[in-house]
Design an enzyme around this catalytic site. Structure first.
Site, short mmCIF file in Angstrom:
data_model
loop_
_atom_site.label_atom_id
_atom_site.label_comp_id
_atom_site.label_asym_id
_atom_site.label_seq_id
_atom_site.Cartn_x
_atom_site.Cartn_y
_atom_site.Cartn_z
N VAL A 1 14.73 -30.96 1.97
CA VAL A 1 15.52 -29.78 1.62
C VAL A 1 15.94 -29.81 0.14
O VAL A 1 15.87 -28.80 -0.58
CB VAL A 1 16.77 -29.66 2.53
CG1 VAL A 1 17.50 -28.36 2.25
CG2 VAL A 1 16.37 -29.72 4.00
N ARG B 1 11.89 -43.31 -6.39
CA ARG B 1 10.92 -42.86 -5.38
C ARG B 1 10.07 -41.71 -5.92
O ARG B 1 10.62 -40.78 -6.56
CB ARG B 1 11.75 -42.39 -4.18
CG ARG B 1 10.95 -42.01 -2.99
CD ARG B 1 11.88 -41.50 -1.91
NE ARG B 1 11.28 -40.31 -1.31
CZ ARG B 1 11.82 -39.62 -0.33
NH1 ARG B 1 13.00 -39.97 0.14
NH2 ARG B 1 11.23 -38.58 0.16
N VAL C 1 21.81 -24.81 10.84
CA VAL C 1 21.34 -24.31 12.15
C VAL C 1 20.16 -23.37 11.95
O VAL C 1 20.26 -22.37 11.23
CB VAL C 1 22.48 -23.55 12.88
CG1 VAL C 1 22.01 -23.07 14.24
CG2 VAL C 1 23.72 -24.43 13.02
N LYS D 1 23.57 -28.47 16.76
CA LYS D 1 23.43 -27.07 16.34
C LYS D 1 24.11 -26.12 17.33
O LYS D 1 24.79 -25.18 16.93
CB LYS D 1 21.94 -26.72 16.19
CG LYS D 1 21.30 -27.47 15.02
CD LYS D 1 19.79 -27.39 15.09
CE LYS D 1 19.12 -28.10 13.93
NZ LYS D 1 17.68 -28.26 14.11
N1 HSE Z 1 14.72 -32.02 12.81
C1 HSE Z 1 15.03 -30.65 13.01
C2 HSE Z 1 14.01 -30.00 13.91
C3 HSE Z 1 15.07 -29.86 11.74
O1 HSE Z 1 13.02 -30.62 14.30
O2 HSE Z 1 14.21 -28.85 14.23
C4 HSE Z 1 16.31 -30.08 10.99
O3 HSE Z 1 17.42 -29.70 11.73
#
Ligand code: HSE
Length: 430
Positions: free
Chosen positions: A17, A50, A134, A207
């Protein structure tokens, strides 16, 4: 012409992100939807060296995200570190304590500490925004908190974890077992090296706890969520459910009733033609049921650099516009955790799979036991599976209280002809 204000943005966390956000802001230096402009003026991450798809050498570097959050050069702090505690929480608290607006994609932090952070943010008059937490690029948070504030939401339910949805979709499409598909998803980078948060249902629970708080005007109550992930979903169940006209999805739901709120995450059956069953791959999908509006359905990408960075940028736009509103729809001082409803009282339809000895009278014994326990059968299917130790029989029930169903399952499990523990899956109520 008046000079546009430049908002100096400190970004902590340079994973998918963070990379998406830096790329977006670098490619759109004119991003100024609310008059101001956003310029990244400091970054922090676990490793400076990195390899990354973009150059950070020209940006001030902070080993400590708290130092970035409180720097005099930071006007807005963007937290993309992740995790409910540790550096993410420390840095968000430090920024809010200093009265700085915070934008975060951190669902665990908001679901587990949202109420205290909201109180801190509101006491300092600083916005705390988390659209990206979310459903990634789908504006679920703003929709529930802002656009639907004039309605009374009765329930929110849907597919909130793309990793699980991808795995379940692949299992059905390729006929491979959970472990095999998960391993491939990890190799391709679709699933984390430690997949527990996703496949255990915890990410979806974070979420839905946030959506419940926003929808019902209460504090998030993650501890009250009932959580079951997808690790126990067998290919056989996916195939049998399909024979019965259903598809298995990891469904997260929050329902409000006069008794309180029930928040659950379960693998659940959705009819094949239902929009939830149609949302395949890594898609997220959500139903919102409002007293006045009726049903709303949204679907879209719940993860990924582009969509999630777009959600973070939308929050930056709100900060630049000076929008300050309660973090969870109602002022923090008036928020209390919702009263959890005892899940055993919930009523719904169910799918039961039994492995039984192939001998006379077994089906009669099972249906008699269910009838005595007060469970009414809706449909029944017996299937011969080659090389299976027993014969699978699968049935769906009419709506029944969960406590009654669980008691019936115990009785069935103790029948001599029943070889394994019965497998219970709920039929989605949406
Ligand atoms: N790991 C989450 C998913 C995305 O697979 O939807 C980030 O919230």
């Amino acid at each position: 012409m008046t000079q546009q204000k430049t908002w100096r943005v400190g970004v902590a966390g340079l994973g998918t992100v963070g990379a998406g956000l830096l790329t977006f802001l670098a490619e759109h230096p004119d991003f100024a939807p609310a008059g101001g402009r956003a310029s990244v003026t400091g970054v922090s991450a676990r490793s400076r060296s990195r390899p990354r798809p973009f150059d950070i050498s020209g940006l001030p570097w902070f080993d400590d995200p708290v130092a970035l959050a409180t720097s005099a050069e930071t006007d807005v702090f963007v937290e993309l570190i992740g995790g409910s505690d540790g550096p993410a929480k420390a840095a968000v608290e430090a920024a809010l304590s200093a009265g700085k607006p915070v934008v975060t994609a951190n669902k665990a932090l908001i679901a587990e500490h949202g109420a205290e952070l909201a109180a801190l943010a509101e006491s300092k008059g600083a916005p705390l925004l988390f659209e990206a937490a979310v459903m990634g690029g789908v504006p679920a948070v703003k929709m529930v908190r802002e656009a639907l504030v004039g309605d009374e939401i009765k329930s929110v339910a849907g597919i909130l974890n793309g990793t699980c949805n991808y795995i379940l979709t692949e299992m059905e499409a390729t006929g491979r077992a959970f472990a095999e598909v998960l391993a491939e998803a990890q190799r391709l980078g679709y699933a984390e090296a430690d997949p527990t948060m996703d496949v255990g249902g915890f990410d979806a629970a974070h979420k839905i706890s946030i959506l419940a708080a926003l929808a019902f005007g209460c504090a998030p109550n993650y501890a009250a969520a009932e959580i079951e992930g997808i690790a126990g979903v067998e290919l056989l169940d996916i195939q049998l459910a399909r024979d019965l006209g259903y598809r298995i999805k990891l469904v997260a739901s929050a329902d409000r009733s006069p008794d309180g709120v029930l928040v659950r995450v379960h693998p659940s059956l959705a009819p094949l033609a239902h929009p939830l069953a149609q949302a395949g791959g890594a898609l997220n999908a959500l139903f919102i049921e409002g007293r006045r509006t009726g049903r709303i359905f949204v679907q879209g990408p719940g993860a990924g650099a582009g969509p999630t960075a777009a959600a973070v940028a939308a929050d930056l736009a709100d900060v630049m516009a000076g929008a300050v509103r309660p973090v969870f729809q109602a002022p923090a001082a008036s928020l209390s955790p919702f009263t959890p409803v005892d899940p055993s009282k919930s009523i719904g339809r169910a799918y039961l799979r039994l492995s039984v000895k192939d001998e006379p009278g077994v089906i009669a014994a099972v249906s008699e036991t269910l009838a005595e326990a007060g469970v009414s059968i809706e449909s029944f299917l017996q299937k011969l599976v080659e090389n299976a130790s027993g014969v699978p029989i699968v049935l769906t029930t009419h709506a029944v209280a969960e406590s009654v169903l669980k008691a019936a399952i115990e009785r069935i499990a103790s029948l001599p002809a029943v070889l394994d523990r019965p497998r219970l899956l709920r039929i989605a109520r949406i």
